[in-house]
Design a protein around this motif. Structure first.
Motif, PDB file in Angstrom:
ATOM      1  N   ALA A 139      13.714  11.999  -6.793  1.00 18.57           N
ATOM      2  CA  ALA A 139      13.235  11.797  -5.476  1.00 18.57           C
ATOM      3  C   ALA A 139      13.537  10.350  -4.889  1.00 18.57           C
ATOM      4  O   ALA A 139      13.956   9.996  -3.854  1.00 18.57           O
ATOM      5  CB  ALA A 139      11.985  12.229  -5.021  1.00 18.57           C
TER       6      ALA A 139
ATOM      7  N   GLU B  22      16.860   9.745  -4.360  1.00 23.40           N
ATOM      8  CA  GLU B  22      17.307  10.422  -3.439  1.00 23.40           C
ATOM      9  C   GLU B  22      18.139  11.554  -3.909  1.00 23.40           C
ATOM     10  O   GLU B  22      19.392  12.124  -3.342  1.00 23.40           O
ATOM     11  CB  GLU B  22      18.340   9.690  -2.506  1.00 23.40           C
ATOM     12  CG  GLU B  22      17.440   8.767  -1.731  1.00 23.40           C
ATOM     13  CD  GLU B  22      18.197   8.007  -0.460  1.00 23.40           C
ATOM     14  OE1 GLU B  22      18.976   8.695   0.232  1.00 23.40           O
ATOM     15  OE2 GLU B  22      17.968   6.830  -0.103  1.00 23.40           O
TER      16      GLU B  22
ATOM     17  N   TRP C 241      17.694  14.891  -4.413  1.00 27.43           N
ATOM     18  CA  TRP C 241      16.684  16.031  -3.873  1.00 27.43           C
ATOM     19  C   TRP C 241      16.780  17.334  -4.773  1.00 27.43           C
ATOM     20  O   TRP C 241      15.869  17.877  -4.985  1.00 27.43           O
ATOM     21  CB  TRP C 241      16.831  15.794  -2.258  1.00 27.43           C
ATOM     22  CG  TRP C 241      15.891  14.832  -1.977  1.00 27.43           C
ATOM     23  CD1 TRP C 241      16.829  13.623  -1.222  1.00 27.43           C
ATOM     24  CD2 TRP C 241      14.654  14.476  -1.905  1.00 27.43           C
ATOM     25  NE1 TRP C 241      15.784  12.703  -0.929  1.00 27.43           N
ATOM     26  CE2 TRP C 241      14.524  12.981  -1.330  1.00 27.43           C
ATOM     27  CE3 TRP C 241      13.460  15.152  -2.299  1.00 27.43           C
ATOM     28  CZ2 TRP C 241      13.066  12.716  -0.921  1.00 27.43           C
ATOM     29  CZ3 TRP C 241      12.307  14.342  -2.121  1.00 27.43           C
ATOM     30  CH2 TRP C 241      12.117  13.203  -1.615  1.00 27.43           C
TER      31      TRP C 241
ATOM     32  N   ALA D 174      15.249  16.922  -8.011  1.00 24.26           N
ATOM     33  CA  ALA D 174      13.725  16.733  -7.695  1.00 24.26           C
ATOM     34  C   ALA D 174      13.056  17.760  -7.644  1.00 24.26           C
ATOM     35  O   ALA D 174      11.954  18.217  -8.122  1.00 24.26           O
ATOM     36  CB  ALA D 174      13.544  15.693  -6.740  1.00 24.26           C
ATOM     37  N   SER D 175      13.613  18.780  -6.607  1.00 27.57           N
ATOM     38  CA  SER D 175      13.199  20.223  -6.454  1.00 27.57           C
ATOM     39  C   SER D 175      13.118  20.968  -7.507  1.00 27.57           C
ATOM     40  O   SER D 175      12.424  21.661  -7.618  1.00 27.57           O
ATOM     41  CB  SER D 175      13.697  20.633  -5.157  1.00 27.57           C
ATOM     42  OG  SER D 175      13.982  19.756  -3.873  1.00 27.57           O
TER      43      SER D 175
ATOM     44  N   LEU E 263       6.280  14.905  -2.719  1.00 32.02           N
ATOM     45  CA  LEU E 263       7.604  14.708  -2.633  1.00 32.02           C
ATOM     46  C   LEU E 263       8.102  14.845  -1.136  1.00 32.02           C
ATOM     47  O   LEU E 263       9.083  13.939  -0.782  1.00 32.02           O
ATOM     48  CB  LEU E 263       8.282  15.979  -3.410  1.00 32.02           C
ATOM     49  CG  LEU E 263       8.426  15.815  -4.865  1.00 32.02           C
ATOM     50  CD1 LEU E 263       9.311  16.878  -5.379  1.00 32.02           C
ATOM     51  CD2 LEU E 263       8.842  14.349  -5.347  1.00 32.02           C
TER      52      LEU E 263
ATOM     53  N   GLU F  95       7.742  11.319   0.273  1.00 36.87           N
ATOM     54  CA  GLU F  95       8.849  10.375  -0.211  1.00 36.87           C
ATOM     55  C   GLU F  95      10.039  10.780   0.689  1.00 36.87           C
ATOM     56  O   GLU F  95      10.513   9.858   1.130  1.00 36.87           O
ATOM     57  CB  GLU F  95       9.226  10.857  -1.674  1.00 36.87           C
ATOM     58  CG  GLU F  95       8.161  10.045  -2.760  1.00 36.87           C
ATOM     59  CD  GLU F  95       8.366   8.483  -2.595  1.00 36.87           C
ATOM     60  OE1 GLU F  95       9.206   7.993  -2.116  1.00 36.87           O
ATOM     61  OE2 GLU F  95       7.323   8.002  -3.149  1.00 36.87           O
ATOM     62  N   TYR F  96      10.305  11.862   1.156  1.00 35.64           N
ATOM     63  CA  TYR F  96      11.443  12.404   2.150  1.00 35.64           C
ATOM     64  C   TYR F  96      11.027  11.834   3.432  1.00 35.64           C
ATOM     65  O   TYR F  96      12.009  11.163   3.772  1.00 35.64           O
ATOM     66  CB  TYR F  96      11.213  13.958   2.097  1.00 35.64           C
ATOM     67  CG  TYR F  96      12.565  14.240   2.873  1.00 35.64           C
ATOM     68  CD1 TYR F  96      13.936  14.320   2.514  1.00 35.64           C
ATOM     69  CD2 TYR F  96      12.422  14.501   4.274  1.00 35.64           C
ATOM     70  CE1 TYR F  96      14.747  14.849   3.396  1.00 35.64           C
ATOM     71  CE2 TYR F  96      13.485  15.020   5.194  1.00 35.64           C
ATOM     72  CZ  TYR F  96      14.679  15.194   4.672  1.00 35.64           C
ATOM     73  OH  TYR F  96      15.757  15.505   5.347  1.00 35.64           O
TER      74      TYR F  96
END
Length: 379
Positions: free
Chosen positions: A174, A177, A179, A182-183, A203, A206-207
């Motif tokens: 994350a 970037e 994503w 991360a997900s 998360l 962070e976004y």
């Protein structure tokens, strides 16, 4: 590869060194202490001392699930209800996959845990370097993680090291970037332990921070990476669907917790009312861990660590206390990596406390390792 090893040599060295110390403590203590009368280590050790210790308690459940499935007669049932459903599936699945290369499930489970912990050390080092160029902060944070009083669980057939690795990977991806990665890590995390789905909260923070640094408009907010976060609950959802298909209820895992250990979701402060059921040593250990964790959480605000880290600390601490018992609370705190960042920052700012805090942590780790190795309850 050589460059990576050079960059992470402190993390790798601390990880390997701490494992050697813990393994040696287990082996040497078994030569000096009698096994606890109520512990599982009374009697023959089918795989030798070290492997037997690293596979007992919850490790027996995960190893058996990996080898025989959730509905094995080798694991306890409550009537016609399999209590093994309380264990989430990702870690047993990793053991099952490792068993294709390592046919012995006792060895495979320990190998999976230790590889995950080794990867965790590398990821933690990389994450620390994004915010703290002073190597002193990173080195001390990693050292405290390696020698936390419950550090032996990272090498046992438990989910701790897998959960730690996936949470660190999700945060690191994350921050860079990435994503989707991360997900996906978050999705795997939600299939590892019950609180894993909560990583969607930090998360998302962070976004939002990255969005505010760009052009903060509604159009830039509703980008595909935001919707990637919707993948996170799918790990939990898949396991709930499995429970529904096999046992007729989406909440069979929670029902197993209640049937086997009389645990159910409640207000966090209710956990403090059940301390009388534990022996004095455990009461001191549980309350001490809670007080220290709360103090570090508060210190995190003062030191202004990342908001997503604070959310992660708060979410995991609240969840661990929401089952009406303080049992295992020190173990649950050991996977909250931002707590060790706070320790690294404090000891870098106040030099005089580093040796004292580390010595205290190592002393408690040694005591708890000896108790674990000799069959006393430590979970």
């Amino acid at each position: 590869m050589i460059q990576l090893l050079r960059q992470t040599k402190w993390a790798l060295g601390s990880c390997i060194g701490s494992r050697i110390i813990i393994f040696a403590t287990i082996l040497l203590s078994r030569m000096a202490f009698a096994a606890g009368k109520s512990g599982p280590l009374v009697g023959p050790e089918p795989k030798g001392t070290l492997l037997t210790v690293l596979n007992y308690w919850d490790g027996t459940w995960y190893r058996t699930i990996a080898q025989m499935g959730y509905f094995s007669d080798l694991l306890p049932w409550k009537g016609d209800f399999p209590l093994a459903l309380a264990c989430f599936p990702l870690y047993p699945l990793l053991i099952r996959l490792a068993a294709f290369l390592i046919p012995d499930f006792w060895i495979a489970s320990v190998v999976v845990s230790n590889i995950c912990f080794l990867v965790s050390a590398v990821l933690f080092d990389a994450l620390l370097k994004l915010d703290y160029p002073d190597p002193k902060v990173g080195h001390r944070a990693i050292t405290f993680l390696m020698f936390t009083p419950m550090s032996f669980f990272f090498s046992m057939a438990y989910t701790e090291s897998t959960f730690l690795m996936l949470s660190l990977a999700a945060f690191l991806a994350a921050r860079k970037e990435k994503w989707l990665i991360a997900s996906l890590c978050g999705m795997c995390l939600s299939a590892t332990r019950p609180p894993g789905f909560l990583i969607a909260l930090p998360l998302f923070i962070e976004y939002l921070q990255q969005w505010r640094r760009s052009e903060p408009t509604l159009r830039t907010l509703l980008r595909p990476p935001l919707f990637f976060l919707g993948l996170i609950p799918l790990g939990l959802g898949a396991y709930m669907a499995f429970c529904r298909f096999t046992r007729g209820s989406f909440f069979a895992s929670m029902q197993a917790h209640h049937a086997g250990w009389e645990q159910k979701l409640t207000f966090p402060w209710h956990a403090l009312t059940g301390l009388d059921e534990f022996a004095p040593f455990y009461r001191w250990l549980f309350v001490g861990a809670l007080v220290l964790g709360s103090a570090l959480f508060a210190a995190g605000f003062w030191l202004r660590i990342r908001p997503s880290y604070l959310v992660w600390i708060g979410a995991l601490m609240a969840f661990s206390l929401s089952w009406g018992s303080m049992a295992s609370s020190p173990r649950f705190l050991s996977i909250i990596f931002p707590l060790f960042i706070v320790l690294g920052l404090i000891t870098a700012r106040f030099e005089g406390v580093y040796e004292w805090l580390l010595a205290a942590s190592v002393a408690v780790l040694t005591l708890c390792t000896i108790l674990l190795a000799n069959g006393y309850w430590m979970t």
